[in-house]
Design a protein around this motif. Structure first.
Motif, short mmCIF file in Angstrom:
data_model
loop_
_atom_site.label_atom_id
_atom_site.label_comp_id
_atom_site.label_asym_id
_atom_site.label_seq_id
_atom_site.Cartn_x
_atom_site.Cartn_y
_atom_site.Cartn_z
N UNK A 40 0.57 -0.86 -0.29
CA UNK A 40 -0.05 -0.15 0.08
C UNK A 40 0.83 1.32 -0.26
N UNK A 41 0.43 2.18 -0.82
CA UNK A 41 1.01 3.55 -0.80
C UNK A 41 0.50 4.33 0.21
N UNK A 42 0.72 5.04 0.63
CA UNK A 42 0.93 6.22 1.94
C UNK A 42 0.47 7.91 1.44
N UNK A 43 -0.22 8.54 1.61
CA UNK A 43 0.64 10.09 1.53
C UNK A 43 1.13 10.70 3.23
N UNK A 44 1.94 11.34 3.66
CA UNK A 44 2.22 11.69 4.85
C UNK A 44 2.65 12.84 4.85
N UNK A 45 2.60 13.32 6.02
CA UNK A 45 2.82 14.71 6.57
C UNK A 45 4.80 14.42 6.70
N UNK A 46 5.77 15.05 6.04
CA UNK A 46 7.47 14.85 7.20
C UNK A 46 7.59 16.32 7.10
N UNK A 47 8.75 16.22 7.68
CA UNK A 47 10.01 17.13 8.31
C UNK A 47 10.85 16.70 8.57
N UNK A 48 11.96 16.97 8.02
CA UNK A 48 13.21 16.21 8.17
C UNK A 48 14.17 16.58 7.55
N UNK A 49 15.62 16.36 8.03
CA UNK A 49 16.26 17.19 7.09
C UNK A 49 17.74 16.16 6.79
N UNK A 50 17.54 15.11 7.94
CA UNK A 50 18.73 13.78 7.90
C UNK A 50 17.33 12.99 8.53
N UNK A 51 18.32 11.10 7.70
CA UNK A 51 18.19 9.83 7.33
C UNK A 51 18.17 8.74 7.65
N UNK A 82 -2.60 17.88 7.00
CA UNK A 82 -2.30 16.36 6.05
C UNK A 82 -3.27 15.52 6.21
N UNK A 83 -2.13 14.34 5.27
CA UNK A 83 -3.87 13.22 5.22
C UNK A 83 -3.65 12.21 6.43
N UNK A 84 -4.71 11.71 6.54
CA UNK A 84 -4.33 10.80 7.87
C UNK A 84 -4.81 9.59 7.78
N UNK A 85 -4.10 9.04 6.66
CA UNK A 85 -2.99 7.46 6.00
C UNK A 85 -2.79 6.82 7.37
N UNK A 86 -2.28 7.19 7.76
CA UNK A 86 -1.23 6.88 8.40
C UNK A 86 -1.50 6.97 10.89
N UNK A 87 -2.96 7.09 10.56
CA UNK A 87 -3.24 7.16 12.14
C UNK A 87 -3.04 6.44 12.37
N UNK A 88 -3.73 5.52 12.13
CA UNK A 88 -3.48 3.55 12.81
C UNK A 88 -2.04 3.97 12.87
N UNK A 132 7.97 9.67 9.34
CA UNK A 132 6.80 10.68 9.25
C UNK A 132 6.28 11.21 9.76
N UNK A 133 5.07 11.83 9.81
CA UNK A 133 4.57 12.35 10.88
C UNK A 133 2.96 11.65 11.27
N UNK A 134 2.72 10.90 11.92
CA UNK A 134 1.52 9.82 11.69
C UNK A 134 0.13 10.63 12.13
N UNK A 135 1.38 11.96 13.48
CA UNK A 135 -0.36 12.64 13.72
C UNK A 135 -0.93 13.68 12.58
N UNK A 136 0.31 13.82 11.67
CA UNK A 136 -0.17 14.71 10.44
C UNK A 136 -0.63 16.39 11.04
#
Length: 355
Positions: free
Chosen positions: A278-289, A330-336, A323-327
């Motif tokens: 499954x592909x999820x749409x997510x909210x992100x904010x990071x400069x390191x990985x 942003x999208x709520x695809x990942x609240x689970x 990513x940020x599941x709490x958005x």
């Protein structure tokens, strides 16, 4: 009216209009988010950065405190094509310089091609190009901000929802967004927000059901105390992490992290779950990985560049997300994800919410 200047790494100076006066410096980054400017500006992960909005109009639905993710604005300055009077007044009150009426498309292209860069800003009636260049000369790299955690963490432990019917969560505050706490409380958890330098003895005394490493600004390698907690309790206490939290956990468990060219910041980042496809749409904010997951398994990746977005370990009872599941926004695809976090404790008391 040209009364603001943005000095870019390399010495180029861009003229702009002052919307909130002052001088500042920081790492120049951009977000592609088209809503949620209040959440972005109060996100502690932007500490020591200058935030450029790629969306052209910022402020078109006002400023409401209930949308804030913390108690103050964290970017050192804000840059936009156009800022409304509401946002300009808010940033002026916060003492955060802001500029507009410049070509943000050009800035975003420069960041994408050259990477996140140092910058200096001077805005207001007395602003000069020389003042912006002075600010630029004072700017240091994000990895050199070794004490950045102290700038964004709580001063002392704070407990929320003490009468909750779910697990006790020890949230190590490396710059946590308020909506992470809310998402856990909504599932019945009692949340103990703890300073980022919390010791192993304090965790032992608290005896939480779950240890949670939050998001935050800067280089994860500078959050040594949080990493020591992960090393000490991995396999004994179930763990979760978001954003910087994922990086800290990977670093502590034999992995490694690295700085990205310009990072991921926005509300439409596609993530593929390797188990379900499954592909999820997510909210992100990071400069390191995470460059090496160590003892953890990569379970989700970014569709655009294959960087790890989810790490799991059934053996150690750990789940993390980049990513940020709490958005918010942003999208709520990942609240689970928060249902999965609460389930780590094996608690049957927790209330699970639908995605």
């Amino acid at each position: 009216m040209t009364n603001a200047y943005v000095a870019l790494e390399g010495g180029r100076v861009v003229t702009a209009r002052s919307r909130a006066p002052g001088r500042a410096h920081g790492e120049l980054v951009f977000t592609t988010a088209y809503t949620g400017y209040e959440e972005s500006l109060t996100d502690p992960s932007y500490e020591e950065q200058v935030l450029t909005f790629s969306y052209p109009l910022i402020g078109n639905y006002g400023v409401r405190e209930e949308r804030f993710e913390s108690d103050r604005v964290h970017p050192r300055a804000a840059v936009a094509r156009e800022l409304t009077d509401d946002v300009a007044a808010w940033l002026t009150e916060e003492g955060v310089p802001a500029v507009d009426q410049l070509d943000t498309r050009e800035l975003v292209i420069a960041i994408r091609e050259e990477g996140a860069m140092k910058c200096g800003i001077a805005a207001g009636p007395d602003a000069t190009p020389e003042a912006a260049l002075e600010e630029l000369s004072a700017c240091v790299s994000m990895s050199d901000h070794t004490e950045i955690g102290e700038q964004v963490t709580v001063d002392s432990p704070v407990a929320y929802n003490r009468d909750g019917d779910g697990p006790d969560v020890a949230l190590i505050d490396c710059g946590a967004k308020g909506s992470i706490v809310t998402s856990l409380i909504d599932r019945g958890a009692t949340v103990h927000v703890l300073p980022c330098d919390t010791t192993a003895d304090a965790i032992t005394e608290l005896a939480p059901d779950i240890l949670f490493i939050s998001n935050g600004p800067g280089d994860p390698k500078n959050f040594e105390a949080a990493g020591e907690l992960v090393s000490t309790f991995a396999g004994d206490i179930p763990m979760a992490g978001i954003c910087l939290g994922q990086q800290v956990i990977a670093d502590a468990l034999g992995g490694d992290t690295e700085k990205m060219t310009f990072g991921h910041r926005g509300v439409n980042q596609p993530v593929r779950d390797l188990r379900s496809g499954q592909v999820l749409m997510t909210t992100q904010n990071h400069g390191y990985t995470v460059s090496d997951p160590g003892q953890l398994e990569v379970t989700q990746v970014n569709v655009n560049d294959d960087t790890p977005e989810g790490l799991d370990s059934d053996e150690l009872n750990i789940i993390t997300r980049q990513y940020h599941p709490e958005a918010n926004p942003g999208p709520e695809d990942t609240l689970g994800f928060f249902d999965d976090v609460v389930a780590l404790s094996g608690s049957t008391k927790a209330v699970s919410s639908a995605d």
